[in-house]
Design a protein around this motif. Structure first.
Motif, PDB file in Angstrom:
ATOM      1  N   GLN A  33       0.561  -1.132   0.152  1.00 42.04           N
ATOM      2  CA  GLN A  33      -0.064  -0.377   0.018  1.00 42.04           C
ATOM      3  C   GLN A  33       0.579   1.314  -0.520  1.00 42.04           C
ATOM      4  O   GLN A  33       0.691   2.230  -0.799  1.00 42.04           O
ATOM      5  N   ALA A  34       2.054   1.093  -0.017  1.00 35.84           N
ATOM      6  CA  ALA A  34       2.996   1.962   0.383  1.00 35.84           C
ATOM      7  C   ALA A  34       3.820   2.715  -0.426  1.00 35.84           C
ATOM      8  O   ALA A  34       4.083   3.929  -0.640  1.00 35.84           O
ATOM      9  N   ARG A  35       3.769   1.139  -1.234  1.00 36.64           N
ATOM     10  CA  ARG A  35       4.533   1.948  -2.660  1.00 36.64           C
ATOM     11  C   ARG A  35       2.920   1.753  -3.881  1.00 36.64           C
ATOM     12  O   ARG A  35       3.988   3.169  -4.815  1.00 36.64           O
ATOM     13  N   THR A  40       1.603   5.963  -7.436  1.00 39.79           N
ATOM     14  CA  THR A  40       1.111   7.348  -8.016  1.00 39.79           C
ATOM     15  C   THR A  40       0.971   8.439  -7.788  1.00 39.79           C
ATOM     16  O   THR A  40       0.160   9.488  -9.120  1.00 39.79           O
ATOM     17  N   THR A  41       1.912   9.002  -7.389  1.00 43.34           N
ATOM     18  CA  THR A  41       2.078   9.918  -7.427  1.00 43.34           C
ATOM     19  C   THR A  41       3.600  10.218  -8.357  1.00 43.34           C
ATOM     20  O   THR A  41       3.337  11.078  -9.445  1.00 43.34           O
ATOM     21  N   ASP A  42       3.661   9.167  -8.766  1.00 42.36           N
ATOM     22  CA  ASP A  42       5.215   8.934 -10.201  1.00 42.36           C
ATOM     23  C   ASP A  42       4.453   9.327 -10.849  1.00 42.36           C
ATOM     24  O   ASP A  42       4.376  10.215 -11.918  1.00 42.36           O
ATOM     25  N   ALA A  46       4.050  12.056 -13.752  1.00 36.22           N
ATOM     26  CA  ALA A  46       5.064  11.452 -15.754  1.00 36.22           C
ATOM     27  C   ALA A  46       3.724  11.640 -16.236  1.00 36.22           C
ATOM     28  O   ALA A  46       3.654  12.053 -17.659  1.00 36.22           O
ATOM     29  N   MET A  47       2.639  11.880 -16.039  1.00 41.45           N
ATOM     30  CA  MET A  47       1.598  12.019 -17.196  1.00 41.45           C
ATOM     31  C   MET A  47       1.698  13.793 -17.082  1.00 41.45           C
ATOM     32  O   MET A  47       1.573  14.215 -18.163  1.00 41.45           O
ATOM     33  N   ALA A  48       1.387  14.284 -16.234  1.00 45.83           N
ATOM     34  CA  ALA A  48       1.619  15.824 -16.304  1.00 45.83           C
ATOM     35  C   ALA A  48       3.174  16.558 -16.896  1.00 45.83           C
ATOM     36  O   ALA A  48       2.540  17.120 -18.438  1.00 45.83           O
ATOM     37  N   GLU A  49       4.299  15.836 -17.192  1.00 51.22           N
ATOM     38  CA  GLU A  49       5.069  15.781 -17.725  1.00 51.22           C
ATOM     39  C   GLU A  49       4.517  15.937 -19.439  1.00 51.22           C
ATOM     40  O   GLU A  49       5.289  16.141 -20.602  1.00 51.22           O
ATOM     41  N   ARG A  50       4.241  14.622 -19.589  1.00 44.48           N
ATOM     42  CA  ARG A  50       4.011  14.035 -20.895  1.00 44.48           C
ATOM     43  C   ARG A  50       2.933  15.242 -21.488  1.00 44.48           C
ATOM     44  O   ARG A  50       2.582  15.359 -22.369  1.00 44.48           O
ATOM     45  N   GLU A  72       5.772   2.720 -17.711  1.00 41.85           N
ATOM     46  CA  GLU A  72       6.675   1.878 -16.569  1.00 41.85           C
ATOM     47  C   GLU A  72       5.624   1.968 -15.617  1.00 41.85           C
ATOM     48  O   GLU A  72       5.460   1.087 -14.873  1.00 41.85           O
ATOM     49  N   ALA A  73       4.770   3.667 -15.273  1.00 43.64           N
ATOM     50  CA  ALA A  73       4.471   3.757 -13.921  1.00 43.64           C
ATOM     51  C   ALA A  73       3.152   3.202 -13.502  1.00 43.64           C
ATOM     52  O   ALA A  73       2.522   2.349 -13.171  1.00 43.64           O
ATOM     53  N   GLU A  74       2.862   2.941 -14.699  1.00 42.05           N
ATOM     54  CA  GLU A  74       1.407   2.272 -14.715  1.00 42.05           C
ATOM     55  C   GLU A  74       1.076   0.669 -14.624  1.00 42.05           C
ATOM     56  O   GLU A  74      -0.005   0.158 -14.255  1.00 42.05           O
TER      57      GLU A  74
END
Length: 356
Positions: A33-35, A40-42, A46-50, A72-74
Motif C-alpha cells: 500500500q505504501a508503494r 500514484t504520485t510518480d 509522469a502524466m503531467a510532464e507528457r 512503466e509507472a502504470e
C-alpha cells in the motif's frame, strides 16, 4: 594439526503458525500500500510532464521518453494492485483458517470437559454405590435387630408416620430414610399411603443392567456421546450451565432501645412523610439509632438527667408541635437497606468468583 571447526547449526526460524502467517501478510499489505501510494504520485507526475510536452509539440524525443515512463509507472501500479488483491485473498483465507482452528479448539475444550466430568461422576458414583451397598446391609441388620416384641413399641412413641402393625423391615426403612434425610439436606422424605418412600418414587432403575453386564450409567453415557458430537462439529459447544440462583439480600435491621435526648426525624423512604421521634425511651431500627447516638440526640444508656428531660418534654401542649421542632438527622432507611443489600451481593459474587 588443524582442528575442525565446531559444527554450526542454522538459526531456528520462528514457528510457522496461522497467526504468524497473518502477521506477515499484514506487513506485506502495508508495504504494498505504501508503494502504491508512491507510484500514484510518480504516475501523476509522469502524466503531467507528457501532457505538457504533447501540448508544446516540439520535443519528439521528450514525448517518447514521457510515454515510456508513463507506461512503466502504470504497469508497476497495475502489478501492485494485482498483488494487493492476492494478498487480501490470502489474508481472508488465513483469518478463516484461524477462526476454524478457534472453533475446533473450543469444541475440543468443551468435549474434553464433558469427558472429564463424566469420569469424575463415574468415580464418585462408584463410592456412593459402595456406600449404598453397605447401607443396605446395615439396614437389613437393623431390621433383624427389631424383634416382633419391639416393633409395636415404635408406634407408641408418637413417631410421625409409624403405625401399629408395621413390620420390622418397614420400621427399619423408616428410620434409615429419616437418618439419610437428616444427614443429606437435599434428600426429601415423603409419606405415601402406608409406606415411607424417599428419593425416587418409582421402582424404575436409574441405571441399566443387561444380564450380568456392569451397570451402564444413564447420565454419563449421553455426556460422552455429546462430547464426541461436539468434537466432530455435529453439536454446538455452547452448552447451558447451571447457575446458582442469587439468595435474597434484603437487609432487615433489628430494633435497638435508645433514650432520645432531643426531638429528631428521619425518612423511611424518599418523598415520604418523615418519621418523628420525640424525647422518650423507644425502639428504633439499629442504623437510625446508631446515627442518632453518633449525632448526640440519643443515648444507648439512660442518662443521669433522664427524668428531668422526660418531664420537660411532657410539659406544655403536645399537639400542633411544628415539623421544624423535629430536625432531620439526614437518614433514609430505604437507601441504607439498598446499600446493605448491594454490599452483601458484591461479597457473595466475590466468593463465587474466588471459588471458581
Amino acid at each position: 594439526m588443524v582442528k575442525a571447526k565446531p559444527h554450526q547449526t542454522a538459526p531456528q526460524s520462528s514457528e510457522a503458525t496461522p497467526e504468524n502467517d497473518l502477521a506477515g501478510l499484514m506487513r506485506t499489505r502495508e508495504n504494498l500500500q505504501a508503494r502504491q501510494a508512491a507510484l500514484t504520485t510518480d504516475t501523476e507526475k509522469a502524466m503531467a510532464e507528457r501532457r505538457a510536452l504533447l501540448i508544446a509539440g516540439t520535443d519528439a524525443a521528450g514525448i517518447a521518453d514521457a510515454e515510456r515512463r508513463c507506461r512503466e509507472a502504470e504497469g508497476a501500479a497495475f502489478g501492485i494492485t494485482d498483488a494487493l488483491k492476492e494478498v487480501d485473498r490470502l489474508i481472508a483465507d488465513t483469518e478463516a483458517r484461524i477462526e476454524q482452528d478457534r472453533q475446533a479448539n473450543q469444541r475440543e475444550d468443551v468435549a474434553a470437559r464433558l469427558e472429564r466430568d463424566s469420569q469424575a461422576i463415574d468415580a464418585a458414583a462408584a463410592k456412593v454405590r459402595k456406600a449404598v451397598d453397605d447401607l443396605a446391609k446395615a439396614n437389613a441388620a437393623l431390621a433383624s435387630a427389631i424383634s416382633p416384641i419391639a416393633a409395636p413399641l415404635f408406634a407408641k412413641r408418637d413417631m410421625h408416620g409409624m403405625r401399629d402393625g408395621d413390620s420390622p423391615e418397614t420400621i427399619a426403612s423408616f428410620i434409615v430414610g429419616y437418618m439419610l434425610a437428616s444427614t443429606i439436606s437435599t434428600l426429601e422424605v415423603s409419606e405415601a399411603g402406608q409406606q415411607m418412600q424417599f428419593g425416587w418414587k418409582s421402582a424404575k432403575p436409574i441405571e441399566l443392567t443387561e444380564g450380568n453386564a456392569p451397570a451402564v450409567p444413564l447420565l454419563v453415557a449421553p455426556m460422552r456421546e455429546l462430547a464426541e458430537r461436539i468434537r466432530t462439529g455435529e453439536a454446538s459447544p455452547d452448552l447451558r450451565a447451571y447457575a446458582e440462583p442469587e439468595p435474597n439480600f434484603d437487609a432487615h435491621p433489628g430494633l435497638v432501645q435508645i433514650y432520645v435526648l432531643q426531638r429528631f426525624s428521619y425518612l423511611t423512604k424518599r418523598e415520604h412523610v418523615p418519621e418523628l421521634v420525640s424525647v422518650s425511651r423507644t425502639h428504633l431500627p439499629e442504623p437510625v439509632a446508631r446515627l442518632a447516638i453518633a449525632q448526640g440526640v440519643a443515648s444507648e444508656t439512660e442518662p443521669f438527667n433522664w427524668r428531668r428531660l422526660s418531664e420537660a418534654s411532657q410539659s406544655g401542649p403536645q399537639q400542633n408541635i411544628p415539623l421544624s421542632a423535629y430536625p432531620p438527622i439526614g437518614f433514609v432507611l430505604e437507601d441504607w437497606k439498598k446499600a446493605e443489600a448491594e454490599k452483601a451481593r458484591n461479597a457473595w459474587l466475590a466468593e463465587r468468583r474466588q471459588a471458581a
